[in-house]
Design a protein around this motif. Structure first.
Motif, PDB file in Angstrom:
ATOM      1  N   LEU A 199       0.826  -1.207   0.000  1.00 29.52           N
ATOM      2  CA  LEU A 199       0.000   0.000   0.000  1.00 29.52           C
ATOM      3  C   LEU A 199       0.862   1.258   0.000  1.00 29.52           C
ATOM      4  O   LEU A 199       0.564   2.232  -0.698  1.00 29.52           O
ATOM      5  N   ARG A 200       1.920   1.255   0.782  1.00 24.58           N
ATOM      6  CA  ARG A 200       2.800   2.414   0.844  1.00 24.58           C
ATOM      7  C   ARG A 200       3.436   2.707  -0.517  1.00 24.58           C
ATOM      8  O   ARG A 200       3.552   3.871  -0.918  1.00 24.58           O
ATOM      9  N   LYS A 201       3.837   1.663  -1.228  1.00 23.74           N
ATOM     10  CA  LYS A 201       4.442   1.854  -2.548  1.00 23.74           C
ATOM     11  C   LYS A 201       3.454   2.511  -3.514  1.00 23.74           C
ATOM     12  O   LYS A 201       3.848   3.246  -4.417  1.00 23.74           O
ATOM     13  N   LYS A 202       2.162   2.251  -3.316  1.00 27.62           N
ATOM     14  CA  LYS A 202       1.152   2.763  -4.236  1.00 27.62           C
ATOM     15  C   LYS A 202       0.590   4.129  -3.814  1.00 27.62           C
ATOM     16  O   LYS A 202       0.107   4.875  -4.669  1.00 27.62           O
ATOM     17  N   LEU A 203       0.661   4.445  -2.509  1.00 25.59           N
ATOM     18  CA  LEU A 203      -0.020   5.634  -2.010  1.00 25.59           C
ATOM     19  C   LEU A 203       0.892   6.712  -1.437  1.00 25.59           C
ATOM     20  O   LEU A 203       0.521   7.888  -1.436  1.00 25.59           O
ATOM     21  N   GLU A 204       2.041   6.330  -0.937  1.00 23.80           N
ATOM     22  CA  GLU A 204       2.906   7.296  -0.261  1.00 23.80           C
ATOM     23  C   GLU A 204       3.717   8.125  -1.247  1.00 23.80           C
ATOM     24  O   GLU A 204       4.113   7.636  -2.320  1.00 23.80           O
ATOM     25  N   ILE A 205       3.996   9.382  -0.881  1.00 24.53           N
ATOM     26  CA  ILE A 205       4.894  10.219  -1.677  1.00 24.53           C
ATOM     27  C   ILE A 205       6.292   9.620  -1.658  1.00 24.53           C
ATOM     28  O   ILE A 205       6.960   9.528  -2.689  1.00 24.53           O
TER      29      ILE A 205
END
Length: 242
Positions: A199-205
């Motif tokens: 999720l972080r790879k897809k959503l985080e800056i």
């Protein structure tokens, strides 16, 4: 509220077809499933307004599905069961069922129970999406937009994000996230770490310095949308009166 989307999960093919036919004749949109596994797949594709679930399915206990749908807080549930003791009824209601109908039953009673649940649907206000600045979580289509772009999430990633967002900034443990976001029992809490990383790879800056999904030491994870904008954001909830 327009047509009601109903998911019928019943192992008996004759009863399943009969229920589906009567519901369609009443003007409802009906999907049918014979198994627990197929029902979960259909649920991921489209959230039903009402789920009608047999407690005894060929590949598992219908109470498991009942509990999972209850955790998602998106569908009303009518539980069908040949078990009619007071203890069984209490167990079904505690698993998340909104109503419990013992087999055998008459079709008039079945349709009356369905219509009573539909009246409840029409009296409530159902959220369509959650909005956090540039981030939108569509609860109907189960899609996510970030800065106007659709983000390709797996069904499980969406469920995890939704559960985190629902907690409104409260940190949730890995075991709690497994219980609320996973349809099946999983013994390895580190499964959460893998999906959070995705999720972080897809959503985080910057996934290496996450600000949206934060790690809380000795606890688990929390959803923190205000940090992605650099200011405090209150979630906006778009809803439709049913």
């Amino acid at each position: 509220m327009g047509s009601i989307h109903i998911l019928v999960v019943e192992g008996n093919p004759h009863l399943r077809s009969l229920l589906g036919w009567h519901l369609q004749q009443a003007g409802h949109i009906v999907q049918q499933s014979a198994t627990l596994h197929q029902a979960k797949s259909l649920f991921y594709k489209r959230l039903p307004d009402l789920a009608i679930i047999d407690s005894d399915l060929p590949d598992g206990d219908g109470l498991e599905l009942c509990h999972y749908l209850y955790q998602q807080q998106q569908s009303l549930i009518l539980l069908l069961s040949a078990r009619n003791s007071q203890g069984d009824i209490v167990k079904g209601l505690k698993a998340g069922a909104d109503d419990y109908l013992s087999k055998p039953f008459g079709m008039q009673e079945f349709m009356a129970r369905v219509e009573a649940l539909i009246r409840r649907l029409r009296m409530t206000t159902a959220p369509l999406y959650l909005g956090y600045g540039d981030l939108t979580i569509d609860l109907v289509q189960r899609r996510v937009q970030l800065k106007g772009e659709f983000i390709d999430l797996t069904p499980q990633e969406f469920s995890l994000l939704y559960v985190l967002a629902q907690a409104e900034g409260i940190a949730l443990s890995r075991s709690e996230l497994l219980r609320r976001a996973w349809p099946n029992s999983i013994d390895n809490p580190r499964t959460i770490d893998t999906h959070v990383l995705s999720l972080r790879k897809k959503l985080e800056i910057d996934p290496r310095q996450p600000s949206l999904i934060q790690t809380v030491r000795n606890v688990g994870y929390r959803f923190n949308p205000e940090r992605i904008q650099g200011k405090h954001l209150q979630p906006s909830v778009a809803a439709v009166a049913n």
